[in-house]
Design a protein around this motif. Structure first.
Motif, PDB file in Angstrom:
ATOM      1  N   ASP A  41     -25.696 -14.648  14.071  1.00 58.17           N
ATOM      2  CA  ASP A  41     -26.087 -16.601  13.459  1.00 58.17           C
ATOM      3  C   ASP A  41     -25.842 -15.590  11.815  1.00 58.17           C
ATOM      4  O   ASP A  41     -25.533 -14.099  11.062  1.00 58.17           O
ATOM      5  N   MET A  42     -25.813 -17.043  10.856  1.00 63.77           N
ATOM      6  CA  MET A  42     -25.381 -16.925   9.512  1.00 63.77           C
ATOM      7  C   MET A  42     -26.275 -17.308   8.877  1.00 63.77           C
ATOM      8  O   MET A  42     -26.146 -18.636   9.654  1.00 63.77           O
ATOM      9  N   LYS A  43     -26.933 -16.863   7.926  1.00 59.39           N
ATOM     10  CA  LYS A  43     -28.133 -17.338   6.520  1.00 59.39           C
ATOM     11  C   LYS A  43     -27.166 -17.894   6.013  1.00 59.39           C
ATOM     12  O   LYS A  43     -25.541 -17.078   5.633  1.00 59.39           O
ATOM     13  N   VAL A  44     -27.004 -19.473   5.176  1.00 58.63           N
ATOM     14  CA  VAL A  44     -26.360 -20.247   4.260  1.00 58.63           C
ATOM     15  C   VAL A  44     -25.937 -18.645   3.444  1.00 58.63           C
ATOM     16  O   VAL A  44     -27.083 -18.089   2.628  1.00 58.63           O
ATOM     17  N   PRO A  45     -24.878 -17.562   2.533  1.00 56.76           N
ATOM     18  CA  PRO A  45     -24.154 -17.084   2.162  1.00 56.76           C
ATOM     19  C   PRO A  45     -24.995 -17.457   0.745  1.00 56.76           C
ATOM     20  O   PRO A  45     -24.908 -18.895   0.304  1.00 56.76           O
ATOM     21  N   LYS A  46     -25.167 -16.395  -0.458  1.00 57.09           N
ATOM     22  CA  LYS A  46     -25.565 -16.766  -1.618  1.00 57.09           C
ATOM     23  C   LYS A  46     -23.856 -15.980  -2.739  1.00 57.09           C
ATOM     24  O   LYS A  46     -23.637 -15.195  -1.971  1.00 57.09           O
ATOM     25  N   VAL A  47     -23.872 -17.214  -3.335  1.00 59.18           N
ATOM     26  CA  VAL A  47     -22.536 -17.142  -3.372  1.00 59.18           C
ATOM     27  C   VAL A  47     -23.019 -16.897  -5.712  1.00 59.18           C
ATOM     28  O   VAL A  47     -23.277 -18.046  -5.745  1.00 59.18           O
ATOM     29  N   ASP A  48     -21.965 -16.296  -5.702  1.00 60.05           N
ATOM     30  CA  ASP A  48     -23.066 -15.664  -7.716  1.00 60.05           C
ATOM     31  C   ASP A  48     -21.426 -15.643  -8.171  1.00 60.05           C
ATOM     32  O   ASP A  48     -20.701 -14.492  -7.330  1.00 60.05           O
TER      33      ASP A  48
END
Length: 206
Positions: A41-48
């Protein structure tokens, strides 16, 4: 010369970059699940977007021991890409990939584990770049990856030298994978400014 600068980075641009991060990380997660032959499973990625000097702190400190896979990106866009994970997480993923034949309790990676880690990083970064290529219709060719197990600061030092010629910010995607453990993985994409311009134009943003 590129018409794009990071001063032009509006919320709309960031939304596009976040979508690229989401799709790329999703592709990589699918590839990871296929390699490990189990549900991931993958949590929503943090993108910055962040300055390169901030990356070590973001990873938990420059003395954090990490496993890093680094490769160059060529073709319609130029730059580099890294996939990093903390050493314990990398050991776990490699042991899963080797169907329990790894040595997660050992401090060092043996030759078989290093080979598996290189293949893992190669497929993860390749899956991410394939997603970017599919989205933009740009030709993207990754180099043969290099692998390093070291403190975060040391791993980041080589791309930092090259990065100095590329721009003042990088695209950081933090992804949390869950199989038996929660595993943080970090994709670092460093296209040059001309390549950001090409990506945005390919997506109808410039």
């Amino acid at each position: 010369m590129s018409g794009f600068t990071f001063n032009d980075m509006t919320s709309e641009y960031m939304d596009v970059l976040k979508e690229i991060g989401n799709i790329g990380a999703g592709n990589a997660t699918t590839a990871l699940a296929s390699m490990l032959q189990q549900k991931v499973d993958m949590k929503v990625p943090k993108v910055d977007l962040m300055e390169f000097k901030e990356v070590g702190l973001f990873l938990g400190g420059e003395d954090s021991i990490m496993a890093g896979v680094y490769l160059l990106v060529e073709g319609d866009i130029n730059g580099s890409m890294m996939f990093l994970s903390h050493k314990k997480a990398a050991k776990h993923m490699v042991n899963q990939l080797l169907m329990g034949m790894g040595h997660p309790e050992e401090e060092e990676f043996d030759e078989m584990e290093l080979s598996a880690l290189k293949e893992l990083g190669n497929i993860m970064t390749g899956s991410y770049l394939n997603a970017l290529s599919d989205l933009t219709k740009l030709k993207i060719f990754p180099s043969v990856p290099e692998i390093k197990i070291d403190m975060a600061g040391a791993i980041l030092s080589a791309p930092a030298i090259e990065f100095a010629t590329l721009g003042d910010k990088i695209l950081m995607i933090q992804t949390n994978f869950t199989d038996e453990l929660d595993i943080d993985g970090y994709f670092i994409l460093v296209p040059d400014l001309d390549s950001y311009d090409k990506i945005m134009k390919a997506l109808g943003m410039a």
